[in-house]
Design a protein around this motif. Structure first.
Motif, PDB file in Angstrom:
ATOM      1  N   ALA A  29       0.868  -1.172   0.000  1.00  0.00           N
ATOM      2  CA  ALA A  29       0.000   0.000   0.000  1.00  0.00           C
ATOM      3  C   ALA A  29       0.902   1.218   0.000  1.00  0.00           C
ATOM      4  O   ALA A  29       2.130   1.097  -0.119  1.00  0.00           O
ATOM      5  N   GLU A  30       0.308   2.389   0.118  1.00  0.00           N
ATOM      6  CA  GLU A  30       1.097   3.619   0.193  1.00  0.00           C
ATOM      7  C   GLU A  30       0.367   4.591   1.110  1.00  0.00           C
ATOM      8  O   GLU A  30      -0.852   4.691   1.076  1.00  0.00           O
ATOM      9  N   ASN A  31       1.161   5.234   1.974  1.00  0.00           N
ATOM     10  CA  ASN A  31       0.563   6.210   2.884  1.00  0.00           C
ATOM     11  C   ASN A  31       1.672   7.003   3.571  1.00  0.00           C
ATOM     12  O   ASN A  31       2.862   6.772   3.313  1.00  0.00           O
ATOM     13  N   ASN A  32       1.256   7.918   4.463  1.00  0.00           N
ATOM     14  CA  ASN A  32       2.253   8.655   5.242  1.00  0.00           C
ATOM     15  C   ASN A  32       2.663   7.812   6.455  1.00  0.00           C
ATOM     16  O   ASN A  32       1.997   6.835   6.794  1.00  0.00           O
ATOM     17  N   VAL A  33       3.749   8.202   7.124  1.00  0.00           N
ATOM     18  CA  VAL A  33       4.264   7.376   8.222  1.00  0.00           C
ATOM     19  C   VAL A  33       3.273   7.269   9.400  1.00  0.00           C
ATOM     20  O   VAL A  33       3.030   6.172   9.882  1.00  0.00           O
ATOM     21  N   PRO A  34       2.668   8.389   9.852  1.00  0.00           N
ATOM     22  CA  PRO A  34       1.708   8.234  10.964  1.00  0.00           C
ATOM     23  C   PRO A  34       0.573   7.248  10.657  1.00  0.00           C
ATOM     24  O   PRO A  34       0.209   6.435  11.522  1.00  0.00           O
ATOM     25  N   SER A  35       0.035   7.288   9.462  1.00  0.00           N
ATOM     26  CA  SER A  35      -1.049   6.356   9.132  1.00  0.00           C
ATOM     27  C   SER A  35      -0.548   4.914   9.052  1.00  0.00           C
ATOM     28  O   SER A  35      -1.244   3.977   9.432  1.00  0.00           O
ATOM     29  N   TYR A  36       0.673   4.749   8.564  1.00  0.00           N
ATOM     30  CA  TYR A  36       1.316   3.430   8.483  1.00  0.00           C
ATOM     31  C   TYR A  36       1.410   2.801   9.873  1.00  0.00           C
ATOM     32  O   TYR A  36       1.206   1.601  10.058  1.00  0.00           O
ATOM     33  N   VAL A  37       1.660   3.649  10.871  1.00  0.00           N
ATOM     34  CA  VAL A  37       1.814   3.164  12.239  1.00  0.00           C
ATOM     35  C   VAL A  37       0.459   2.990  12.926  1.00  0.00           C
ATOM     36  O   VAL A  37       0.182   1.955  13.534  1.00  0.00           O
ATOM     37  N   GLN A  38      -0.393   4.042  12.835  1.00  0.00           N
ATOM     38  CA  GLN A  38      -1.672   4.011  13.549  1.00  0.00           C
ATOM     39  C   GLN A  38      -2.566   2.847  13.117  1.00  0.00           C
ATOM     40  O   GLN A  38      -3.311   2.292  13.905  1.00  0.00           O
ATOM     41  N   THR A  39      -2.469   2.496  11.846  1.00  0.00           N
ATOM     42  CA  THR A  39      -3.282   1.388  11.330  1.00  0.00           C
ATOM     43  C   THR A  39      -2.644   0.030  11.639  1.00  0.00           C
ATOM     44  O   THR A  39      -3.234  -1.006  11.344  1.00  0.00           O
ATOM     45  N   ARG A  40      -1.426   0.054  12.168  1.00  0.00           N
ATOM     46  CA  ARG A  40      -0.618  -1.136  12.417  1.00  0.00           C
ATOM     47  C   ARG A  40      -0.279  -1.901  11.129  1.00  0.00           C
ATOM     48  O   ARG A  40       0.066  -3.084  11.175  1.00  0.00           O
ATOM     49  N   HIS A  41      -0.358  -1.209  10.003  1.00  0.00           N
ATOM     50  CA  HIS A  41       0.072  -1.848   8.755  1.00  0.00           C
ATOM     51  C   HIS A  41       1.562  -2.180   8.837  1.00  0.00           C
ATOM     52  O   HIS A  41       2.042  -3.092   8.165  1.00  0.00           O
TER      53      HIS A  41
END
Ligand code: GCU
Length: 337
Positions: free
Chosen positions: A211-223
């Motif tokens: 997938a692709e996203n910013n770092v905070p979303s990468y972490v908050q979603t636990r991806h």
């Protein structure tokens, strides 16, 4: 105002009557706005909306309420934008990617490598160009009243993606944005639009490879637990917006509109501060979760997506926007947000 002379009981009666009679004259006194978003409760913007709800209560002496439906409870962002047009929701959080299929004017924000820096992003999004774009869709039944920063989006997967060639054969989750879909194809991957709240299980089940996203979303979603390699090609900086139904806006009194606008403006400032803090922490948190950050040669990605600019200039009805954004980026005198 009438409201300050009424006791809470009388206010309830007005509220009840307004519900029964659905008379606009009565309904203006106490108002509950329904806002939907697909973010989890930890997301910086979700936290900013809770801040906005408190602010709205305070500024209106408890007569304006925000009822928040988080987590995609009301469906995907695309669903919710439809519900807002039907009057079931008053406000919806949507990234410029989600908004692209509702109005092409938002496609410009999905162009890769549009902003040379985050300062340029702010200058454009929170300056006159952003404001004009946000207001432009009023006739379509909605417009944007707030904008939020969202950093850079990069790829993550269970293998490093260092060049466009590494994307070959990989299914990459994207937001529902034609420009992003085209971007991934030009880079060599297979774009797969999936709602934000469903990406975790899509990664887990192998429906997508990355997938692709910013770092905070990468972490908050636990991806970060599932896709360990975060490859920083930083292809896009897509702003988030708070949209409102034009009919809801028109139903508010002048005073209520001003209060709402103030609460939204404060939530923007709150979000930017929180973002800087969270963005800094997120990298460390990602590493604790086992993630690795991969430096990539951005030029190869930049080169792969060049045709998108030509296509945008030729096919978009808003080619002039691109020129104005470029001018603003070069002009140091433009007002800063
Ligand atoms: C970011 C963005 C959200 C968006 C999400 C996504 O987190 O802030 O608005 O929904 O990406 O990829 O769907």
């Amino acid at each position: 105002p009438l409201r300050s002379r009424l006791t809470p009981l009388a206010l309830t009666a007005v509220g009840l009557m307004s519900g029964l009679l659905s008379s606009q004259a009565l309904a203006v006194d106490s108002v509950t706005l329904r806002v939907g978003h697909a973010l989890n409760e930890d997301h910086v913007v979700a936290r900013s909306y809770r801040h906005m709800a408190d602010e709205l209560e305070q500024l209106s002496d408890g007569s304006m309420h925000l009822r928040i439906f988080p987590n995609g409870q009301m469906g995907s962002t695309q669903d919710m934008l439809g519900q807002m047009q039907n009057g079931a929701l008053d406000l919806v959080h949507a990234s410029a990617s989600n908004l692209e299929s509702f109005d092409d004017i938002y496609s410009v924000f999905n162009l890769p490598y549009l902003f040379p820096s985050q300062a340029d992003f702010k200058k454009v999004v929170f300056g006159p160009i952003g404001e004009e774009i946000m207001q432009s869709t009023r006739e379509k039944g909605f417009f944007a009243i707030g904008a939020y920063v969202a950093g850079y989006r990069s790829f993550y997967a269970s293998k490093p993606i260092r060049t466009p060639a590494d994307l070959e054969g990989m299914k990459i989750r994207v937001q529902s944005s034609p420009t992003t879909i085209r971007m991934i194809k030009l880079m060599g991957g297979s774009p797969t639009p999936i709602a934000f709240s469903e990406v975790y299980s899509a990664l887990q089940q192998g429906v997508v490879d990355g997938a692709e996203n910013n770092v905070p979303s990468y972490v908050q979603t636990r991806h970060a637990e599932l896709a360990r390699y975060f490859s920083e090609d930083q292809h896009t900086s897509v702003p988030d917006f708070l949209t409102i139904a034009t009919s809801t806006w028109n139903r508010l009194s002048d005073e209520q509109q001003q209060i709402l606008q103030k609460a939204v403006a404060d939530s923007e400032a709150y979000q930017q501060k929180l973002w800087d803090k969270v963005n800094q922490q997120a990298r460390e948190q990602a590493k604790e979760m086992g993630a690795q950050f991969i430096e990539v040669d951005k030029d190869a990605f930049r080169k792969a997506v060049q045709p998108l600019y030509e296509e945008y200039r030729q096919q978009s009805g808003h080619a002039e926007l691109l020129e104005r954004i470029r001018d603003a980026e070069q002009d140091d005198d433009q007002p800063q947000g």
